[in-house]
Design a protein around this motif. Structure first.
Motif, PDB file in Angstrom:
ATOM      1  N   PRO A 121       0.021   9.223   5.352  1.00  0.00           N
ATOM      2  CA  PRO A 121       0.837   8.754   4.313  1.00  0.00           C
ATOM      3  C   PRO A 121       2.201   9.539   4.017  1.00  0.00           C
TER       4      PRO A 121
ATOM      5  N   ARG B 151       1.962  18.700  -2.246  1.00  0.00           N
ATOM      6  CA  ARG B 151       1.543  19.066  -1.294  1.00  0.00           C
ATOM      7  C   ARG B 151       1.866  20.517  -0.651  1.00  0.00           C
TER       8      ARG B 151
ATOM      9  N   HIS C 249       1.260   4.292  -2.741  1.00  0.00           N
ATOM     10  CA  HIS C 249       1.229   5.488  -2.536  1.00  0.00           C
ATOM     11  C   HIS C 249       2.298   6.304  -3.035  1.00  0.00           C
ATOM     12  N   ILE C 250       3.670   5.789  -2.907  1.00  0.00           N
ATOM     13  CA  ILE C 250       4.760   6.817  -3.457  1.00  0.00           C
ATOM     14  C   ILE C 250       4.786   6.734  -4.914  1.00  0.00           C
TER      15      ILE C 250
ATOM     16  N   LYS D  57       5.156  11.653   2.735  1.00  0.00           N
ATOM     17  CA  LYS D  57       5.210  12.682   2.108  1.00  0.00           C
ATOM     18  C   LYS D  57       6.532  12.742   1.303  1.00  0.00           C
TER      19      LYS D  57
ATOM     20  N   TYR E 178      10.981  10.040   0.495  1.00  0.00           N
ATOM     21  CA  TYR E 178       9.710  10.033   1.323  1.00  0.00           C
ATOM     22  C   TYR E 178       9.888   9.937   2.732  1.00  0.00           C
TER      23      TYR E 178
ATOM     24  N   ALA F 228       0.801  -1.345  -0.083  1.00  0.00           N
ATOM     25  CA  ALA F 228      -0.042  -0.002  -0.102  1.00  0.00           C
ATOM     26  C   ALA F 228       0.704   1.265  -0.064  1.00  0.00           C
ATOM     27  N   GLU F 229       2.048   1.217   0.786  1.00  0.00           N
ATOM     28  CA  GLU F 229       2.729   2.446   0.797  1.00  0.00           C
ATOM     29  C   GLU F 229       3.452   2.657  -0.435  1.00  0.00           C
TER      30      GLU F 229
ATOM     31  N   GLY G  42       5.882   8.877   7.432  1.00  0.00           N
ATOM     32  CA  GLY G  42       4.489   8.984   7.458  1.00  0.00           C
ATOM     33  C   GLY G  42       3.881   8.550   8.793  1.00  0.00           C
TER      34      GLY G  42
ATOM     35  N   ALA H 202       2.265   6.490  -7.096  1.00  0.00           N
ATOM     36  CA  ALA H 202       1.139   7.480  -7.483  1.00  0.00           C
ATOM     37  C   ALA H 202       1.511   8.911  -7.441  1.00  0.00           C
ATOM     38  N   ASP H 203       2.193   9.065  -6.095  1.00  0.00           N
ATOM     39  CA  ASP H 203       2.444  10.448  -5.790  1.00  0.00           C
ATOM     40  C   ASP H 203       3.624  11.127  -6.634  1.00  0.00           C
TER      41      ASP H 203
END
Length: 492
Positions: free
Chosen positions: A151, A357, A88-89, A153, A144, A84-85, A147, A91-92
């Motif tokens: 999530p 962000r 996220h990374i 950053k 990153y 999951a992490e 978190g 996609a970001d």
């Protein structure tokens, strides 16, 4: 300042025959690293942004150096990151390619990216092309955060910040091309990658990476030419255990003590090194471990100078170019050696912001440009900073007092019946918060009494700092860097 790694400008330059990095039996000279990274840089020049599968190998070094030489931002990925992490990374940060070794098994989340294989043993030879002279503000790495409050950053680190931080450490530590750095840190965060890899390469020195940490490896590499050791508190604790006759034989202890004593610098970071371990290492080797203080977003803020006074429990004064202040919760700037407040910093070492962000970036800064570290500390009359802990987890407000968890932890660790300790605050209807200790006993079959530990703290510090509750554990929860994860400490 646009060239981060001047020694790698040419495969046939003055430094070409010098060893740059060594991972076990694999060694690359500056000429070989320049050749390999130049060829790879040409393959990723139009990638926009790349992910790096950051294993502790020479392939990771080649990949990151190539990205820097191509002027392409790199996103180091922890190979142990959960599904999951990692999703996220990706996609970001939206990398278009992933750089990985030939034998790396990549998770399904990376299959949609173009895979660029990096092989430290079979790299192609290309013409000598100079590195891209990117703007100092251009993104170099996107690292990153852990978190802990949501999530992860992506902290965007410009070339300017990396150069400024490494050059400030050159000034503080007398770091030169003659230094040989030894470490076993992961290569997906700023300690292991920026300080531990780019630091030696910027100076024209050498890195010897152990792959996996061991006291034997430290003794071997420091005893055969290594001049500096970088580590986290868990590593130094294990070295202290060997030196303290709690592990290994006389020969192993003797070799380790001699190797550590012969090092020019022993540096600890990423968390506070307990005073007890400081003293054990100093007693066995005559050499003091020095500490520095940094974050993903700020790189290095403070550090004990090589020519300074090594004071156990402090992280030294601000580095060249770094401004530091303490503030109260209402923003009042605090002064004086008794003041305790949040540490705020500003200088050329700071990141440019969190990727995608702007809200988090704005919240992390004051109106006048200071970065809110979230760390709490004190500054003595000589400018030496002592970190009390994190504002959210290590500043305990009990009975009208501000109590730093770190000083209680150090006292607990000085008790012969304690192997590990962590201190947190817990809601209390009378005190506001009560002090809670989490202890791993030196002898699990015969732990010290809770009252004994509470009295030990009260006698060493003050009655209001005594733990009101003591929990005994088999082990403390830690992350990949060995930091204690206090948010995981709870009953039930």
């Amino acid at each position: 300042m646009t060239l981060l790694l001047p020694a790698l400008q040419s495969p046939t330059g003055p430094a070409a025959s010098r060893e740059a990095v060594r991972f076990g039996a694999l060694s690359l000279t500056y000429g070989e690293l320049a050749t390999a990274s130049t060829a790879l840089a040409a393959r990723i020049a139009d990638a926009g942004r790349v992910a790096v599968w950051a294993t502790p190998t020479a392939e990771t070094v080649i990949a990151v150096v190539a990205a820097l030489r191509a002027g392409v931002p790199a996103v180091p990925l922890n190979p142990r990151t959960g599904e999951a992490e990692l999703a996220h990374i990706l996609a970001d940060s939206e990398p278009t390619a992933v750089l990985a070794g030939p034998d790396d098994a990549l998770p399904p989340a990376l299959e949609k990216l173009r895979r660029v294989t990096v092989d430290a043993r079979a790299f192609e030879r290309t013409e000598d092309h100079p590195a891209v002279e990117a703007d100092p503000e251009a993104p170099a790495l996107i690292v990153y955060t852990s978190g802990t409050t949501g999530p992860p950053k992506g902290a965007v680190l410009p070339r300017r910040a990396i150069a400024a931080s490494l050059d400030a450490l050159e000034d503080a530590w007398g770091w030169t091309g003659d230094d040989v750095l030894v470490h076993a840190l992961p290569l997906f965060h700023v300690h292991g990658l920026i300080l531990g890899v780019l630091g030696p390469l910027r100076r024209g020195g050498a890195l010897r990476h152990l792959g996996k940490f061991s006291a034997e490896g430290v003794a071997r590499e420091l005893g055969s030419g290594g001049t500096m050791l970088f580590g986290v508190p868990t590593m130094y604790h294990r070295l202290a255990e060997v030196l303290d006759a709690q592990g290994g034989g006389d020969a192993e202890r003797g070799e380790l003590a001699k190797a550590l004593a012969g090092a020019r610098l022993l540096v600890s970071g990423s968390a506070a090194l307990p005073v007890h371990d400081h003293e054990r290492i100093a007693a066995a080797t005559g050499r003091r471990v020095i500490e520095r203080y940094g974050m993903t977003e700020t790189l290095m803020n403070t550090g004990i100078r090589a020519d300074g006074v090594p004071r156990s429990g402090t992280v030294g004064p601000p580095l060249a170019g770094v401004e530091l202040r303490l503030v109260e919760e209402d923003g009042t700037v605090l002064t004086g050696p008794e003041a305790i407040g949040e540490i705020q910093v500003r200088g050329p070492n700071l990141f440019t912001g969190y990727l995608n962000r702007p809200d988090a970036t704005a919240a992390a800064h004051t109106a006048d440009g200071w970065f809110r570290t979230g760390d709490v500390g004190t500054v003595d009359e000589d400018g030496y900073v002592t970190i009390v802990g994190r504002k959210a987890t290590d500043l305990i407000k009990s009975g009208g007092y501000k109590i730093g968890a770190g000083e209680i932890e150090n006292v607990l660790l000085g008790h012969p019946g304690v192997r590990e300790a962590a201190v947190t605050g817990e809601a209390d209807p009378d005190l506001g918060e009560r002090v809670v200790a989490w202890v791993v006993a030196a002898d699990p079959d015969s732990p010290p009494r809770a009252e004994e530990l509470a009295d030990h703290v009260a006698g060493q510090l003050a009655p209001h700092k005594r733990p009101r509750t003591v929990h005994f554990l088999d082990a403390l929860p830690r992350n990949d860097l060995g930091k204690i994860m206090k948010r995981s400490l709870h009953v039930g």
